[in-house]
Design an enzyme around this catalytic site. Structure first.
Site, mmCIF file in Angstrom:
data_model
loop_
_atom_site.group_PDB
_atom_site.id
_atom_site.type_symbol
_atom_site.label_atom_id
_atom_site.label_comp_id
_atom_site.label_asym_id
_atom_site.label_seq_id
_atom_site.Cartn_x
_atom_site.Cartn_y
_atom_site.Cartn_z
ATOM 1 N N CYS A 184 0.844 -1.198 0.000
ATOM 2 C CA CYS A 184 0.000 0.000 0.000
ATOM 3 C C CYS A 184 0.884 1.255 0.000
ATOM 4 C CB CYS A 184 -0.912 -0.001 1.225
ATOM 5 S SG CYS A 184 -2.083 1.391 1.232
ATOM 6 N N ASP A 193 0.368 3.774 1.693
ATOM 7 C CA ASP A 193 0.318 4.348 3.044
ATOM 8 C C ASP A 193 1.736 4.664 3.558
ATOM 9 O OD1 ASP A 193 0.181 4.499 6.005
ATOM 10 O OD2 ASP A 193 -1.918 3.959 5.705
ATOM 11 N N ARG A 219 2.941 4.863 6.307
ATOM 12 C CA ARG A 219 3.396 4.121 7.490
ATOM 13 C C ARG A 219 3.865 2.703 7.175
ATOM 14 N NH1 ARG A 219 -2.232 5.067 10.381
ATOM 15 N NH2 ARG A 219 -2.780 4.505 8.231
ATOM 16 N N HIS A 241 -2.217 -4.089 4.868
ATOM 17 C CA HIS A 241 -2.009 -3.685 6.262
ATOM 18 C C HIS A 241 -3.349 -3.404 6.919
ATOM 19 C CE1 HIS A 241 -2.630 0.775 5.862
ATOM 20 N NE2 HIS A 241 -2.438 0.468 4.601
ATOM 21 N N CYS A 301 -6.102 -0.153 6.869
ATOM 22 C CA CYS A 301 -5.909 0.448 5.542
ATOM 23 C C CYS A 301 -7.091 1.362 5.199
ATOM 24 C CB CYS A 301 -5.754 -0.641 4.485
ATOM 25 S SG CYS A 301 -5.427 0.014 2.824
HETATM 26 CO CO CO Z 1 -3.460 1.187 2.995
#
Ligand code: CO
Length: 210
Positions: free
Chosen positions: A42, A44, A46, A98, A101
């Site tokens: 992803c 993302d 993090r 994750h 998400c």
């Molecule tokens: Co995500």
């Protein structure tokens, strides 16, 4: 560019540190990359592949998009897959979702968010295929996290259904497709215990012979 000044400073310090450890570092890396792993994860912020895996530059080839999707009309993802498999000869493809998400969570809901609705539709299709199980989970976060698992499993199969991966197997190239999920809460990866290593493991309708 005052906003970037800190980044340039970080970068100079990082490059200096690398050279202090290994004077040959950049010369060696600039001449070749031969990563064993392809990571599809992803976007993302993090969930940074190298840091989570404890891998240095040169050790993992990375593709990231919102909610780690492998869509068979996505030239970007397919190009990464083809280059990774055929040129870099990666041995392990890791699809990693994750928990928590935002993309998966949004796909569980009904609000329009704009262009991204079309991208998230792919996750809604997975939701629909597992409707009874998901609707049976009362807690919305728990339901969304279960959909994170199911989404990873669907993408593992999507990778395996490509002619890129199937042709690699037929050439005898060792190549495994794995499904993992990362937890933002403890920083740990969970293995979804799916590992596809040959066309025998995919549904017959998706097998394609050249
Ligand atoms: Co995500």
């Amino acid at each position: 560019m005052p906003n970037l000044e800190k980044l340039f400073e970080n970068n100079r310090n990082w490059a200096k540190g690398q050279l202090a450890d290994d004077a040959d570092y950049f010369r060696r890396l600039s001449s070749l990359q031969s990563p064993q792993f392809l990571w599809i994860g992803c976007s993302d912020s993090r969930v940074p592949a190298n840091q989570i895996l404890g891998l240095a530059p040169g050790e993992v080839f990375v593709h990231r998009n919102i909610a780690n999707l492998v869509i068979h009309t996505d030239m970007n993802c397919l190009s990464v897959l083809q280059y990774g498999v055929e040129v870099l000869q990666v041995q392990d493809i890791i699809v990693c979702g994750h928990y928590g998400c935002g993309g998966v969570r949004a796909a569980c809901e009904n609000a329009q968010l704009g262009l991204i609705d079309n991208w998230l539709r792919n996750i809604k299709d997975t939701y629909s295929r597992h409707w009874a199980e998901l609707e049976g989970i009362e807690d919305i976060m728990a339901r969304s996290d279960r959909l994170c698992d199911l989404n990873v499993l669907a993408q593992v199969h999507s990778v395996s259904h490509t002619t890129i991966v199937q042709n690699a197997w037929r050439r005898g190239q060792p190549l495994a497709v794995h499904g993992l999920v990362y937890s933002l809460h403890d920083g740990l990866l969970r293995d979804l215990a799916v590992r596809i290593t040959s066309p025998d493991q995919i549904e017959d309708i998706y097998t394609m012979v050249a």
